[in-house]
Design an enzyme around this catalytic site. Structure first.
Site, PDB file in Angstrom:
ATOM      1  N   GLY A 188       0.818  -1.214   0.000  1.00 28.17           N
ATOM      2  CA  GLY A 188       0.000   0.000   0.000  1.00 28.17           C
ATOM      3  C   GLY A 188       0.850   1.260   0.000  1.00 28.17           C
ATOM      4  O   GLY A 188       0.543   2.225  -0.706  1.00 28.17           O
TER       5      GLY A 188
ATOM      6  N   ASN B 213      -7.995   3.783   8.637  1.00 25.55           N
ATOM      7  CA  ASN B 213      -7.397   2.628   9.315  1.00 25.55           C
ATOM      8  C   ASN B 213      -7.588   2.651  10.829  1.00 25.55           C
ATOM      9  O   ASN B 213      -7.603   1.612  11.466  1.00 25.55           O
ATOM     10  CB  ASN B 213      -5.901   2.529   8.979  1.00 25.55           C
ATOM     11  CG  ASN B 213      -5.195   3.856   9.039  1.00 25.55           C
ATOM     12  OD1 ASN B 213      -5.565   4.790   8.329  1.00 25.55           O
ATOM     13  ND2 ASN B 213      -4.194   3.955   9.870  1.00 25.55           N
TER      14      ASN B 213
ATOM     15  N   GLN C 156      -7.976  -0.217   3.516  1.00 25.93           N
ATOM     16  CA  GLN C 156      -8.758  -0.748   4.642  1.00 25.93           C
ATOM     17  C   GLN C 156     -10.203  -1.066   4.263  1.00 25.93           C
ATOM     18  O   GLN C 156     -10.989  -1.455   5.132  1.00 25.93           O
ATOM     19  CB  GLN C 156      -8.737   0.245   5.813  1.00 25.93           C
ATOM     20  CG  GLN C 156      -7.362   0.432   6.426  1.00 25.93           C
ATOM     21  CD  GLN C 156      -6.880  -0.789   7.219  1.00 25.93           C
ATOM     22  OE1 GLN C 156      -7.636  -1.726   7.489  1.00 25.93           O
ATOM     23  NE2 GLN C 156      -5.616  -0.794   7.593  1.00 25.93           N
TER      24      GLN C 156
ATOM     25  N   HIS D   7      -1.439  -7.555   2.621  1.00 29.25           N
ATOM     26  CA  HIS D   7      -1.381  -8.144   3.970  1.00 29.25           C
ATOM     27  C   HIS D   7      -2.541  -7.730   4.866  1.00 29.25           C
ATOM     28  O   HIS D   7      -2.645  -8.200   5.991  1.00 29.25           O
ATOM     29  CB  HIS D   7      -0.023  -7.871   4.632  1.00 29.25           C
ATOM     30  CG  HIS D   7       0.187  -6.474   5.124  1.00 29.25           C
ATOM     31  ND1 HIS D   7       0.188  -6.155   6.460  1.00 29.25           N
ATOM     32  CD2 HIS D   7       0.406  -5.317   4.457  1.00 29.25           C
ATOM     33  CE1 HIS D   7       0.415  -4.852   6.592  1.00 29.25           C
ATOM     34  NE2 HIS D   7       0.555  -4.329   5.394  1.00 29.25           N
TER      35      HIS D   7
ATOM     36  N   CYS E 177       1.933   1.794  12.196  1.00 29.49           N
ATOM     37  CA  CYS E 177       3.080   2.573  11.734  1.00 29.49           C
ATOM     38  C   CYS E 177       3.440   3.671  12.725  1.00 29.49           C
ATOM     39  O   CYS E 177       4.497   4.273  12.636  1.00 29.49           O
ATOM     40  CB  CYS E 177       2.783   3.207  10.378  1.00 29.49           C
ATOM     41  SG  CYS E 177       2.153   2.034   9.200  1.00 29.49           S
TER      42      CYS E 177
HETATM   43  N1  PLP Z   1      -2.926   2.891   3.675  1.00 29.92           N
HETATM   44  C1  PLP Z   1      -3.647   2.515   4.731  1.00 29.92           C
HETATM   45  C2  PLP Z   1      -4.997   3.114   4.953  1.00 29.92           C
HETATM   46  C3  PLP Z   1      -3.159   1.562   5.627  1.00 29.92           C
HETATM   47  O1  PLP Z   1      -3.884   1.187   6.675  1.00 29.92           O
HETATM   48  C4  PLP Z   1      -1.877   1.015   5.379  1.00 29.92           C
HETATM   49  C5  PLP Z   1      -1.265   0.046   6.322  1.00 29.92           C
HETATM   50  O2  PLP Z   1      -1.299   0.259   7.524  1.00 29.92           O
HETATM   51  C6  PLP Z   1      -1.164   1.444   4.249  1.00 29.92           C
HETATM   52  C7  PLP Z   1      -1.721   2.379   3.423  1.00 29.92           C
HETATM   53  C8  PLP Z   1       0.210   0.908   3.939  1.00 29.92           C
HETATM   54  O3  PLP Z   1       0.126  -0.367   3.375  1.00 29.92           O
HETATM   55  P1  PLP Z   1       1.403  -1.349   3.406  1.00 29.92           P
HETATM   56  O4  PLP Z   1       1.573  -1.785   4.829  1.00 29.92           O
HETATM   57  O5  PLP Z   1       1.026  -2.468   2.484  1.00 29.92           O
HETATM   58  O6  PLP Z   1       2.564  -0.570   2.907  1.00 29.92           O
END
Ligand code: PLP
Length: 382
Positions: A69, A149, A177, A199, A323
């Site tokens: 993502g 998220n 999400q 994932h 994150c």
């Molecule tokens: N965008 C959203 C809304 C997410 O929740 C996440 C992951 O936490 C991401 C992007 C990032 O995705 P990835 O973990 O595959 O890089």
């Protein structure tokens, strides 16, 4: 262990694992090679692209595989900004986006782009009228996420896409999400670009894709070979792509039943918590949400202390985005929704998944009630 942090990541579906195995064990060719093992790998990628396109209602040519993502968000924003910079340099987004979007916007601002960060209402949603008002003749791109998220709040993305289309502004949505949690067809969404991650849907980590509507201008961000229609250089992770497609098929085929099941479980969780504890806020509950996500603020306790105490009890939940772990600042999403720093600091996110049972929920309600009660008894936080 009771795992209730599916918005952070999900366990690999056994069917996904099985689908990936031949591409880890036997078919090891480079998809760009001309001989048979190469052609086998290439065919697996194209088959995966077709299966994903079929479930999302688009053409295979509109799917660009990425490492997840974050990379898809980067490719969408940086790629569109670069492709359109001669037409304008203004970008519109919201204050509650994932850091993959927010920090990319920050980097684009360092490169001379102007970024407007739209506010959200108390319910966590972006108002399409605000989007319309933010546009100037120099606006080239708007990026508003489909489902948040941290809260699960769903934005009125179809309306926003319409506003953007009318003004000739490209529209990107981060749909990471939302996939597998609500029925989703890219044609009805109306976005020009949309981000997805493997994932979060029981697929492998480090897999994802960008939906890119036919004819949407985009410059590559990585340079190298001609992979992925010249938009994403680098030898493809064949096994991950095969697993990602299997995951997309599995979650899309199960979405209606699963959404109903999760919604019932979530109500059980939220009702249980509200009955057992006072001074609880259900963040974002006034808006439409994806059915697996609850975000609670417990007055007088620190979210991180709850997470640690529940971990000792064998329950995994989080304070918000995985994150942001280790970040002492309260959630930018909750602050943008108007929560006080104190309420934002007392928040936890509980996100359910395909293996969550009623017993898991009942145990979790009990443990949260105990933990919060105990922490409140010793807390110095007002
Ligand atoms: N965008 C959203 C809304 C997410 O929740 C996440 C992951 O936490 C991401 C992007 C990032 O995705 P990835 O973990 O595959 O890089």
């Amino acid at each position: 262990m009771i795992y209730l942090d599916h918005n952070a990541t999900t366990p690999l579906h056994p069917g996904v694992f099985e689908a990936m195995l031949p591409y880890l064990k036997e078919h090891q060719g480079n998809p760009s090679s001309l001989y048979r093992p190469g052609r086998t790998a290439k065919a697996a990628i194209e088959n995966a692209r077709g299966r994903i396109a079929d479930r999302l209602g688009c053409s295979p040519r509109e799917i660009v595989f990425t490492s997840g993502g974050t990379e898809a968000d980067n490719l969408a924003l940086r790629g569109a900004a670069r492709a359109l910079k001669d037409r304008g340099t203004h970008i519109v987004t919201s204050g509650v986006e994932h850091h993959a979007v927010l920090h990319t916007c920050r980097a684009l601002a360092d490169d001379g782009f102007q970024v407007t960060y739209l506010p959200v209402g108390e319910n966590g949603q972006v108002d399409p009228d605000d989007v319309a008002r933010s546009f100037t003749p120099r606006t080239i791109l708007a990026s508003i996420m489909l489902a948040n998220n941290e809260t699960g709040v769903i934005n009125p993305v179809e309306e926003i896409a319409e506003v953007a289309a009318k003004r000739g502004v490209l529209f990107h949505t981060d749909a990471v999400q939302a996939l597998g949690k609500i029925p989703l067809h890219v044609a009805t969404l109306g976005a020009d670009l949309a981000t997805f991650s493997g994932h979060k849907i029981y697929g492998p980590k480090g897999s994802g894709f960008l939906y890119l509507k036919h004819g949407t201008p985009l410059a590559p961000v990585t340079t190298g070979g001609r992979h992925e229609f010249g938009l994403r250089a680098g030898t493809e992770n064949v096994a991950a792509i095969v697993g990602l497609a299997e995951a997309v098929v599995l979650v899309c085929d199960a979405v209606e039943n699963e959404a109903n099941r999760l919604e019932k479980l979530r109500s059980r969780l939220e009702d249980g918590i509200v009955q057992r504890l006072s001074s609880v806020r259900l963040n974002g509950s006034a808006a439409r949400r994806v059915p697996n996500t609850s975000n609670f603020s417990f007055r007088g306790v620190d979210g991180e202390s709850i997470v640690i105490a529940l971990d000792i009890e064998g329950i995994c939940v989080s304070t918000g985005s995985a994150c942001s772990t280790g970040d002492p600042e309260p959630s930018h999403v909750l602050l943008a929704m108007g929560l006080s720093g104190r309420d934002a600091q007392g928040a936890i996110r509980v996100s359910l998944g395909k293996d969550t049972t009623e017993t898991d929920i009942d145990v979790t309600v009990e443990k949260i009630a105990q933990v919060v009660g105990r922490l409140r008894a010793v807390s110095s936080v007002e």
